[in-house]
Design a protein around this motif. Structure first.
Motif, PDB file in Angstrom:
ATOM      1  N   LEU A  29       0.808  -1.212   0.000  1.00 41.04           N
ATOM      2  CA  LEU A  29       0.000   0.000   0.000  1.00 41.04           C
ATOM      3  C   LEU A  29       0.847   1.271   0.000  1.00 41.04           C
ATOM      4  N   ALA A  30       2.052   1.192   0.570  1.00 40.75           N
ATOM      5  CA  ALA A  30       2.901   2.380   0.667  1.00 40.75           C
ATOM      6  C   ALA A  30       4.309   1.982   1.065  1.00 40.75           C
ATOM      7  N   ILE A  31       5.250   2.892   0.774  1.00 40.50           N
ATOM      8  CA  ILE A  31       6.638   2.769   1.218  1.00 40.50           C
ATOM      9  C   ILE A  31       6.908   3.925   2.176  1.00 40.50           C
ATOM     10  N   LEU A  32       7.314   3.605   3.390  1.00 40.12           N
ATOM     11  CA  LEU A  32       7.616   4.624   4.390  1.00 40.12           C
ATOM     12  C   LEU A  32       9.109   4.602   4.690  1.00 40.12           C
ATOM     13  N   LEU A  33       9.735   5.770   4.642  1.00 37.08           N
ATOM     14  CA  LEU A  33      11.173   5.876   4.865  1.00 37.08           C
ATOM     15  C   LEU A  33      11.450   6.542   6.206  1.00 37.08           C
ATOM     16  N   THR A  34      12.247   5.865   7.039  1.00 34.14           N
ATOM     17  CA  THR A  34      12.635   6.470   8.319  1.00 34.14           C
ATOM     18  C   THR A  34      13.588   7.629   8.103  1.00 34.14           C
ATOM     19  N   HIS A  35      14.402   7.538   7.055  1.00 26.50           N
ATOM     20  CA  HIS A  35      15.303   8.625   6.652  1.00 26.50           C
ATOM     21  C   HIS A  35      15.856   8.280   5.275  1.00 26.50           C
ATOM     22  N   ALA A  36      16.680   9.178   4.729  1.00 22.47           N
ATOM     23  CA  ALA A  36      17.072   9.038   3.322  1.00 22.47           C
ATOM     24  C   ALA A  36      18.527   8.664   3.109  1.00 22.47           C
ATOM     25  N   HIS A  37      19.193   8.043   4.077  1.00 20.22           N
ATOM     26  CA  HIS A  37      20.543   7.556   3.807  1.00 20.22           C
ATOM     27  C   HIS A  37      20.493   6.446   2.758  1.00 20.22           C
ATOM     28  N   PHE A  38      21.561   6.352   1.986  1.00 21.18           N
ATOM     29  CA  PHE A  38      21.564   5.499   0.794  1.00 21.18           C
ATOM     30  C   PHE A  38      21.203   4.052   1.070  1.00 21.18           C
ATOM     31  N   ASP A  39      21.592   3.532   2.227  1.00 19.47           N
ATOM     32  CA  ASP A  39      21.345   2.120   2.511  1.00 19.47           C
ATOM     33  C   ASP A  39      19.897   1.848   2.893  1.00 19.47           C
ATOM     34  N   HIS A  40      19.083   2.893   2.970  1.00 17.82           N
ATOM     35  CA  HIS A  40      17.658   2.736   3.259  1.00 17.82           C
ATOM     36  C   HIS A  40      16.776   3.025   2.045  1.00 17.82           C
ATOM     37  N   ILE A  41      17.367   3.465   0.933  1.00 16.60           N
ATOM     38  CA  ILE A  41      16.546   3.899  -0.207  1.00 16.60           C
ATOM     39  C   ILE A  41      16.890   3.196  -1.521  1.00 16.60           C
ATOM     40  N   GLY A  42      17.852   2.301  -1.516  1.00 16.97           N
ATOM     41  CA  GLY A  42      18.378   1.740  -2.766  1.00 16.97           C
ATOM     42  C   GLY A  42      17.370   1.011  -3.636  1.00 16.97           C
ATOM     43  N   PHE A 102      -4.273  -0.046   8.645  1.00 15.35           N
ATOM     44  CA  PHE A 102      -2.965   0.289   9.209  1.00 15.35           C
ATOM     45  C   PHE A 102      -3.033   1.715   9.764  1.00 15.35           C
ATOM     46  N   VAL A 103      -2.769   1.866  11.043  1.00 15.25           N
ATOM     47  CA  VAL A 103      -2.727   3.182  11.680  1.00 15.25           C
ATOM     48  C   VAL A 103      -1.309   3.388  12.198  1.00 15.25           C
ATOM     49  N   ILE A 104      -0.616   4.373  11.657  1.00 16.71           N
ATOM     50  CA  ILE A 104       0.812   4.552  11.918  1.00 16.71           C
ATOM     51  C   ILE A 104       1.066   5.971  12.398  1.00 16.71           C
ATOM     52  N   HIS A 105       1.621   6.094  13.583  1.00 14.14           N
ATOM     53  CA  HIS A 105       1.952   7.396  14.145  1.00 14.14           C
ATOM     54  C   HIS A 105       3.377   7.769  13.740  1.00 14.14           C
ATOM     55  N   VAL A 106       3.541   8.937  13.152  1.00 17.45           N
ATOM     56  CA  VAL A 106       4.853   9.427  12.750  1.00 17.45           C
ATOM     57  C   VAL A 106       5.444  10.248  13.896  1.00 17.45           C
ATOM     58  N   SER A 132      15.070  12.281  10.336  1.00 22.26           N
ATOM     59  CA  SER A 132      14.772  10.931  10.817  1.00 22.26           C
ATOM     60  C   SER A 132      13.427  10.896  11.532  1.00 22.26           C
ATOM     61  N   VAL A 133      12.628   9.908  11.204  1.00 19.04           N
ATOM     62  CA  VAL A 133      11.360   9.690  11.893  1.00 19.04           C
ATOM     63  C   VAL A 133      11.281   8.232  12.328  1.00 19.04           C
ATOM     64  N   SER A 134      10.428   8.003  13.335  1.00 21.66           N
ATOM     65  CA  SER A 134      10.109   6.644  13.753  1.00 21.66           C
ATOM     66  C   SER A 134       8.625   6.427  13.535  1.00 21.66           C
ATOM     67  N   PHE A 135       8.256   5.222  13.171  1.00 24.63           N
ATOM     68  CA  PHE A 135       6.865   4.898  12.872  1.00 24.63           C
ATOM     69  C   PHE A 135       6.323   3.954  13.941  1.00 24.63           C
ATOM     70  N   TYR A 136       5.346   4.443  14.702  1.00 19.52           N
ATOM     71  CA  TYR A 136       4.803   3.694  15.832  1.00 19.52           C
ATOM     72  C   TYR A 136       3.431   3.139  15.476  1.00 19.52           C
ATOM     73  N   LEU A 137       3.306   1.833  15.582  1.00 19.04           N
ATOM     74  CA  LEU A 137       2.028   1.157  15.382  1.00 19.04           C
ATOM     75  C   LEU A 137       1.539   0.703  16.752  1.00 19.04           C
ATOM     76  N   GLU A 138       0.670   1.518  17.329  1.00 14.17           N
ATOM     77  CA  GLU A 138       0.282   1.323  18.731  1.00 14.17           C
ATOM     78  C   GLU A 138      -0.407  -0.009  18.958  1.00 14.17           C
ATOM     79  N   LYS A 139      -1.344  -0.349  18.103  1.00 17.30           N
ATOM     80  CA  LYS A 139      -2.091  -1.586  18.282  1.00 17.30           C
ATOM     81  C   LYS A 139      -1.179  -2.803  18.197  1.00 17.30           C
ATOM     82  N   GLU A 140      -0.196  -2.735  17.303  1.00 19.82           N
ATOM     83  CA  GLU A 140       0.729  -3.866  17.124  1.00 19.82           C
ATOM     84  C   GLU A 140       1.868  -3.843  18.139  1.00 19.82           C
TER      85      GLU A 140
END
Length: 210
Positions: free
Chosen positions: A49-62, A121-125, A135-143
């Motif tokens: 459904l989507a791609i979420l990036l915690t940050h844009a360093h090369f090893d996270h976006i390749g 999917f409910v995701i808190h940024v 940098s962000v963290s993605f919190y899924l409270e229910k999970e």
């Protein structure tokens, strides 16, 4: 809701896929090895459904572009790093690899702490800068999970000697944001094994005496 961890690329950056009973999924940090990642997705018959990036360093976006194009899904990145996707100096690939790893612009730019909803999917940024400014963290409270990127690791924290990193900012992010989560929350870091908020509160040597 279930999740899987897939280490990708030479730095074994953790990509996470969270999926529901309907086989819908959200992908976090597709860092490299797009073919390997697609084999996992297709093997489980998942529908991204989507791609979420915690940050844009090369090893996270390749693998961002290949995954985005294959499944026709939008990419989300924080506004502080939206230009990093196309800039090999900012995302570190030029320095570490001597060539650029880039991705096309994100469809959605996160400008503040918010809640993202994709069907059930409910995701808190959570803004958790320090390792990098966006940098962000993605919190899924229910999970009861948080995808922490390179902010918090098992027994360690993210490095801050890269472009626009800040140790003071990182420690503040960890203590005011991540450690405020319920202690039972499972931490899904950008590298290495999973941990819990409780474990890091008790035993992480980098957090003592803050």
């Amino acid at each position: 809701m279930k999740w899987m961890k897939i280490p990708l690329g030479p730095l074994q950056t953790n990509c996470y896929i969270v999926y529901n009973d309907q086989k819908e999924c959200v992908i976090f940090d597709p860092g490299e090895e797009a073919a390997k990642l697609m084999a996992k997705i297709d093997g489980q018959r998942l529908k991204p459904l989507a791609i979420l990036l915690t940050h844009a360093h090369f090893d996270h976006i390749g693998a961002v572009d290949k995954i985005r194009n294959q499944y026709k899904v939008p990419v989300y990145i924080h506004k502080q790093e939206e230009t990093w996707l196309s800039d090999g100096m900012k995302n570190g690939s030029q320095n570490f690899l001597q060539y650029s790893i880039t991705a096309a612009a994100a469809e959605h730019v996160i400008s503040e702490e918010t809640q993202l909803t994709f069907n059930d999917f409910v995701i808190h940024v959570m803004e958790t800068p320090g390792h990098s400014p966006g940098s962000v963290s993605f919190y899924l409270e229910k999970e009861e999970i948080v995808v922490s990127g390179d902010a918090l690791f098992q027994g360690s924290i993210g490095r801050t000697d890269l472009y626009k990193g800040s140790m003071d900012q990182l420690l503040k992010s960890i203590h005011t944001k991540l450690l405020s989560l319920p202690e039972r929350t499972i931490v899904l870091p950008g590298h290495g094994p999973t941990t819990t908020i409780e474990e890091e509160m008790v035993s992480n040597p980098y957090l003592n005496g803050f």
